[in-house]
Scaffold this motif. Sequence first.
Motif, PDB file in Angstrom:
ATOM      1  N   GLU A  55       0.835  -1.206   0.000  1.00 39.71           N
ATOM      2  CA  GLU A  55       0.000   0.000   0.000  1.00 39.71           C
ATOM      3  C   GLU A  55       0.869   1.255   0.000  1.00 39.71           C
ATOM      4  O   GLU A  55       0.584   2.214  -0.729  1.00 39.71           O
ATOM      5  CB  GLU A  55      -0.942   0.016   1.224  1.00 39.71           C
ATOM      6  CG  GLU A  55      -2.007  -1.064   1.213  1.00 39.71           C
ATOM      7  CD  GLU A  55      -1.476  -2.442   1.630  1.00 39.71           C
ATOM      8  OE1 GLU A  55      -0.419  -2.511   2.311  1.00 39.71           O
ATOM      9  OE2 GLU A  55      -2.096  -3.439   1.251  1.00 39.71           O
ATOM     10  N   ASP A  56       1.917   1.251   0.815  1.00 39.69           N
ATOM     11  CA  ASP A  56       2.824   2.400   0.845  1.00 39.69           C
ATOM     12  C   ASP A  56       3.603   2.525  -0.469  1.00 39.69           C
ATOM     13  O   ASP A  56       3.902   3.634  -0.908  1.00 39.69           O
ATOM     14  CB  ASP A  56       3.783   2.300   2.024  1.00 39.69           C
ATOM     15  CG  ASP A  56       3.099   2.590   3.352  1.00 39.69           C
ATOM     16  OD1 ASP A  56       2.071   3.311   3.347  1.00 39.69           O
ATOM     17  OD2 ASP A  56       3.575   2.091   4.386  1.00 39.69           O
ATOM     18  N   LYS A  59       1.275   4.156  -2.824  1.00 41.72           N
ATOM     19  CA  LYS A  59       1.116   5.557  -2.431  1.00 41.72           C
ATOM     20  C   LYS A  59       2.352   6.369  -2.837  1.00 41.72           C
ATOM     21  O   LYS A  59       2.228   7.516  -3.273  1.00 41.72           O
ATOM     22  CB  LYS A  59       0.894   5.650  -0.912  1.00 41.72           C
ATOM     23  CG  LYS A  59       0.381   6.978  -0.446  1.00 41.72           C
ATOM     24  CD  LYS A  59      -0.267   6.925   0.928  1.00 41.72           C
ATOM     25  CE  LYS A  59       0.702   6.654   2.025  1.00 41.72           C
ATOM     26  NZ  LYS A  59       0.125   6.772   3.376  1.00 41.72           N
ATOM     27  N   ASP A  62       2.061   7.043  -6.561  1.00 40.60           N
ATOM     28  CA  ASP A  62       1.046   8.072  -6.812  1.00 40.60           C
ATOM     29  C   ASP A  62       1.526   9.459  -6.394  1.00 40.60           C
ATOM     30  O   ASP A  62       1.221  10.453  -7.039  1.00 40.60           O
ATOM     31  CB  ASP A  62      -0.248   7.733  -6.054  1.00 40.60           C
ATOM     32  CG  ASP A  62      -0.893   6.454  -6.558  1.00 40.60           C
ATOM     33  OD1 ASP A  62      -0.575   6.030  -7.693  1.00 40.60           O
ATOM     34  OD2 ASP A  62      -1.701   5.874  -5.811  1.00 40.60           O
ATOM     35  N   THR A  63       2.279   9.521  -5.299  1.00 42.60           N
ATOM     36  CA  THR A  63       2.690  10.811  -4.740  1.00 42.60           C
ATOM     37  C   THR A  63       3.975  11.351  -5.367  1.00 42.60           C
ATOM     38  O   THR A  63       4.066  12.547  -5.662  1.00 42.60           O
ATOM     39  CB  THR A  63       2.906  10.672  -3.214  1.00 42.60           C
ATOM     40  OG1 THR A  63       1.719  10.150  -2.629  1.00 42.60           O
ATOM     41  CG2 THR A  63       3.237  12.010  -2.583  1.00 42.60           C
TER      42      THR A  63
END
Length: 104
Positions: A55-56, A59, A62-63
Amino acid sequence: MGRKLYVGNISFKATQDAVRGLFEQVGPVESVNLITDAHTGQLKGFGFVEMTSEEDAQKAIDTLNGSVFMERSLSVAEAKPQQPRPDRGGFGNRGGGGRGKGRR
């Protein structure tokens, strides 16, 4: 989705601690490996960051993909498994050499 990320277009002035600090803004980081030239020791401008969870990792993509870090736009994507390299020949099993015979 894996936890290991490819990070491209890293500044040649970057350090592992600086890259770790950037990715820790998104989530916990397990490891950072910046790739260097074997002969010069200079950074090659890319590396790998392993996050502690998938998940990280998502993320972070995406970030941070396309974000500017040390005046360069980063490319962040899921790392692909390293493919085996084809045999390029080299110096193995060519036999002979020819040097030394008659040169004594």
